[in-house]
Scaffold this motif. Structure first.
Motif, mmCIF file in Angstrom:
data_model
loop_
_atom_site.group_PDB
_atom_site.id
_atom_site.type_symbol
_atom_site.label_atom_id
_atom_site.label_comp_id
_atom_site.label_asym_id
_atom_site.label_seq_id
_atom_site.Cartn_x
_atom_site.Cartn_y
_atom_site.Cartn_z
ATOM 1 N N GLY A 282 -2.109 11.134 17.134
ATOM 2 C CA GLY A 282 -0.710 10.707 17.158
ATOM 3 C C GLY A 282 0.068 11.096 15.918
ATOM 4 O O GLY A 282 -0.354 11.921 15.110
ATOM 5 N N ASN A 283 1.228 10.462 15.778
ATOM 6 C CA ASN A 283 2.154 10.699 14.678
ATOM 7 C C ASN A 283 1.618 10.077 13.380
ATOM 8 O O ASN A 283 1.404 8.866 13.317
ATOM 9 C CB ASN A 283 3.485 10.036 15.062
ATOM 10 N N PRO A 284 1.389 10.886 12.329
ATOM 11 C CA PRO A 284 0.853 10.328 11.077
ATOM 12 C C PRO A 284 1.724 9.201 10.508
ATOM 13 O O PRO A 284 1.195 8.213 10.001
ATOM 14 C CB PRO A 284 0.811 11.510 10.124
ATOM 15 N N ARG B 235 0.845 -1.197 0.000
ATOM 16 C CA ARG B 235 0.000 0.000 0.000
ATOM 17 C C ARG B 235 0.883 1.251 0.000
ATOM 18 O O ARG B 235 1.859 1.338 0.739
ATOM 19 C CB ARG B 235 -0.907 -0.004 1.236
ATOM 20 N N ARG B 236 0.511 2.199 -0.816
ATOM 21 C CA ARG B 236 1.335 3.391 -0.999
ATOM 22 C C ARG B 236 0.589 4.641 -0.513
ATOM 23 O O ARG B 236 -0.616 4.772 -0.713
ATOM 24 C CB ARG B 236 1.695 3.566 -2.483
ATOM 25 N N LEU B 237 1.318 5.553 0.075
ATOM 26 C CA LEU B 237 0.742 6.829 0.503
ATOM 27 C C LEU B 237 0.953 7.838 -0.629
ATOM 28 O O LEU B 237 2.091 8.173 -0.977
ATOM 29 C CB LEU B 237 1.413 7.324 1.784
ATOM 30 N N ILE B 238 -0.158 8.289 -1.192
ATOM 31 C CA ILE B 238 -0.102 9.131 -2.386
ATOM 32 C C ILE B 238 -0.664 10.525 -2.090
ATOM 33 O O ILE B 238 -1.766 10.655 -1.559
ATOM 34 C CB ILE B 238 -0.922 8.498 -3.541
ATOM 35 N N LEU B 239 0.115 11.532 -2.428
ATOM 36 C CA LEU B 239 -0.379 12.908 -2.343
ATOM 37 C C LEU B 239 -0.927 13.293 -3.709
ATOM 38 O O LEU B 239 -0.167 13.521 -4.646
ATOM 39 C CB LEU B 239 0.761 13.852 -1.936
ATOM 40 N N PHE B 240 -2.255 13.291 -3.832
ATOM 41 C CA PHE B 240 -2.936 13.710 -5.078
ATOM 42 C C PHE B 240 -3.509 15.078 -4.764
ATOM 43 O O PHE B 240 -4.440 15.195 -3.962
ATOM 44 C CB PHE B 240 -4.033 12.680 -5.406
ATOM 45 N N ILE B 241 -2.952 16.111 -5.362
ATOM 46 C CA ILE B 241 -3.314 17.464 -4.916
ATOM 47 C C ILE B 241 -3.122 18.483 -6.041
ATOM 48 O O ILE B 241 -2.301 18.274 -6.938
ATOM 49 C CB ILE B 241 -2.459 17.856 -3.670
ATOM 50 N N ALA B 242 -3.907 19.537 -5.979
ATOM 51 C CA ALA B 242 -3.782 20.633 -6.939
ATOM 52 C C ALA B 242 -2.923 21.727 -6.342
ATOM 53 O O ALA B 242 -2.968 21.990 -5.139
ATOM 54 C CB ALA B 242 -5.157 21.192 -7.276
ATOM 55 N N THR B 243 -2.137 22.350 -7.198
ATOM 56 C CA THR B 243 -1.259 23.429 -6.747
ATOM 57 C C THR B 243 -1.185 24.519 -7.814
ATOM 58 O O THR B 243 -1.347 24.250 -9.004
ATOM 59 C CB THR B 243 0.161 22.891 -6.430
ATOM 60 N N SER C 129 -10.381 5.198 -7.663
ATOM 61 C CA SER C 129 -10.672 3.754 -7.720
ATOM 62 C C SER C 129 -9.513 2.934 -7.140
ATOM 63 O O SER C 129 -9.677 1.743 -6.861
ATOM 64 C CB SER C 129 -10.951 3.322 -9.163
ATOM 65 N N GLN C 130 -8.352 3.569 -6.963
ATOM 66 C CA GLN C 130 -7.165 2.837 -6.480
ATOM 67 C C GLN C 130 -6.944 2.970 -4.974
ATOM 68 O O GLN C 130 -5.977 2.437 -4.437
ATOM 69 C CB GLN C 130 -5.909 3.340 -7.202
ATOM 70 N N ILE C 131 -7.822 3.719 -4.308
ATOM 71 C CA ILE C 131 -7.612 3.945 -2.870
ATOM 72 C C ILE C 131 -8.823 3.470 -2.061
ATOM 73 O O ILE C 131 -9.923 3.299 -2.603
ATOM 74 C CB ILE C 131 -7.342 5.434 -2.573
ATOM 75 N N ASP C 132 -8.595 3.215 -0.788
ATOM 76 C CA ASP C 132 -9.698 2.874 0.112
ATOM 77 C C ASP C 132 -9.583 3.600 1.451
ATOM 78 O O ASP C 132 -10.372 3.374 2.366
ATOM 79 C CB ASP C 132 -9.798 1.347 0.334
ATOM 80 N N THR C 133 -8.565 4.455 1.560
ATOM 81 C CA THR C 133 -8.292 5.145 2.815
ATOM 82 C C THR C 133 -7.847 6.568 2.500
ATOM 83 O O THR C 133 -7.037 6.771 1.589
ATOM 84 C CB THR C 133 -7.145 4.419 3.575
ATOM 85 N N VAL C 134 -8.391 7.530 3.240
ATOM 86 C CA VAL C 134 -7.940 8.914 3.056
ATOM 87 C C VAL C 134 -7.423 9.448 4.389
ATOM 88 O O VAL C 134 -7.949 9.122 5.452
ATOM 89 C CB VAL C 134 -9.051 9.839 2.504
ATOM 90 N N LEU C 135 -6.364 10.240 4.308
ATOM 91 C CA LEU C 135 -5.776 10.866 5.490
ATOM 92 C C LEU C 135 -5.745 12.362 5.244
ATOM 93 O O LEU C 135 -5.394 12.806 4.140
ATOM 94 C CB LEU C 135 -4.353 10.364 5.736
ATOM 95 N N MET C 136 -6.098 13.118 6.267
ATOM 96 C CA MET C 136 -6.083 14.578 6.080
ATOM 97 C C MET C 136 -5.980 15.282 7.417
ATOM 98 O O MET C 136 -6.251 14.691 8.474
ATOM 99 C CB MET C 136 -7.341 15.023 5.336
ATOM 100 N N GLY C 137 -5.622 16.556 7.347
ATOM 101 C CA GLY C 137 -5.622 17.388 8.541
ATOM 102 C C GLY C 137 -7.035 17.861 8.850
ATOM 103 O O GLY C 137 -7.956 17.709 8.045
ATOM 104 N N VAL D 1 0.545 5.506 9.341
ATOM 105 C CA VAL D 1 0.741 5.038 7.962
ATOM 106 C C VAL D 1 1.483 3.709 7.975
ATOM 107 O O VAL D 1 1.111 2.761 7.273
ATOM 108 C CB VAL D 1 1.508 6.093 7.133
ATOM 109 N N SER D 2 2.516 3.643 8.804
ATOM 110 C CA SER D 2 3.310 2.416 8.901
ATOM 111 C C SER D 2 2.442 1.239 9.347
ATOM 112 O O SER D 2 2.542 0.137 8.793
ATOM 113 C CB SER D 2 4.451 2.670 9.886
ATOM 114 N N GLN D 3 1.593 1.460 10.334
ATOM 115 C CA GLN D 3 0.714 0.388 10.822
ATOM 116 C C GLN D 3 -0.342 0.006 9.776
ATOM 117 O O GLN D 3 -0.619 -1.171 9.556
ATOM 118 C CB GLN D 3 0.047 0.817 12.127
ATOM 119 N N LEU D 4 -0.907 0.993 9.119
ATOM 120 C CA LEU D 4 -1.924 0.727 8.094
ATOM 121 C C LEU D 4 -1.339 -0.062 6.919
ATOM 122 O O LEU D 4 -2.024 -0.875 6.304
ATOM 123 C CB LEU D 4 -2.532 2.039 7.585
ATOM 124 N N LYS D 5 -0.051 0.193 6.632
ATOM 125 C CA LYS D 5 0.590 -0.513 5.515
ATOM 126 C C LYS D 5 0.724 -2.012 5.793
ATOM 127 O O LYS D 5 0.880 -2.803 4.857
ATOM 128 C CB LYS D 5 1.976 0.092 5.225
#
Lengths: 194, 194
Positions: free
Chosen positions: A103-105, A18-26, A55-63, A109-113
């Motif tokens: 806690g620490n993101p 599982r990969r942590l992907i930053l998909f974002i507009a800038t 379609s490739q993700i099942d988990t979202v992380l955000m502030g 992430v490490s545990q979710l992976k």
């Protein structure tokens, strides 16, 4: 004793970590929003690869701020996804799809992976991005670079964090001038403090 | 009295008005150098379009620090070009190819555009870029985006300056992961304060 061949399910699991992907507009000058948090300058005339990515993700992380902005824009902004909101002020929500984390993101992430599933979307904002970059737990960037210089705003990559090499793996330009660039983290070069 | 057709030389002159071009390398997080001014992370294994670009210009404009850095790297960094160095501290140089300017860069660019010649290269650095963006006298950006997050450094686009729309006209990616993007200023959309 002969070589042990792991079952194919384990091989598949290793190959598709599982990969942590930053998909974002800038903006072209590296802001995710105006100083007043305005995002009216974002193109909304097309999908810009969002459906395929989603379609490739099942988990979202955000502030917390990004979470509140998302909820103000849509009743169900992340259908089918488990939502992790990183916040020092929030404590809980009534929605079972939402987990508030203090806690620490990087640890999360490490545990979710370790658990099976699809990739994670790091939605934002800048502070959480900085924490993930500091912990070097971001695996992929998909940046939708809008053809605008805002001149000021909320930075996508707030300094400081340790220097990191990335690999450009794909670019796609759209008629509006939006340029979408995909980078993978290149961990073959050691990260150094800035 | 019939319509007056201007001579073709005037038409050509109008069609090919001298343009102020920012041709510059940047990290993915928008820095032109490390905080200590280090630029060792820049790719120097190939030309990356520099020769073709250089053939289109006859004038370079830069800030004092960029000028001193250029002179420390090469005896003749801008062969054949007229050099304008914008500085509050320098007063003159012995080299007739170099003009030290203490005034407003936008005013100089405007006056130079009235004279015949090729395009201008705005070499940098950030402070001069900001002055030119504030005066809206930049016509083209050619950004060589390196696949590295520096995490901190000297910003390419120091805030603030008024918001500006640009048009993406070309992208080119190289095997190293360097992505070169060319933008033209889109003055059809009014500039607004950030």
């Amino acid at each position: 004793m002969g070589a042990i061949t792991p079952p194919s399910s384990i091989l598949l699991s290793t190959m598709t970590e599982r990969r942590l992907i930053l998909f974002i507009a800038t903006s072209l000058d590296g802001y995710i929003a105006r100083r007043n948090e305005g995002i009216d300058w974002l193109f909304d005339d097309a999908d810009y690869g969002y459906s395929e990515f989603y379609s490739q993700i099942d988990t979202v992380l955000m502030g917390r701020k990004t979470y509140e902005l998302s909820m103000s824009l849509s009743d169900d902004p992340y259908p089918g996804c488990q939502i992790y909101v990183f916040s020092r002020s929030l404590t809980e929500t009534a929605d079972p799809a939402i987990t508030v984390v203090q806690g620490n993101p990087a640890l999360w992430v490490s545990q979710l992976k370790q658990q099976p599933g699809r990739n994670f979307w790091l939605v934002g904002g800048g502070q959480l991005v900085q924490q993930c970059l500091a912990a070097d737990c971001l695996d992929e960037l998909i940046l939708s670079i809008h053809p605008i210089l805002l001149g000021n705003g909320i930075p996508l990559f707030p300094s400081p964090f340790p220097e990191q090499r990335w690999q450009l793996v794909k670019t796609q330009s759209y008629p509006t001038g939006l340029l979408q660039c995909t980078y993978h983290r290149d961990r073959s070069v050691p990260s150094t403090e800035p």
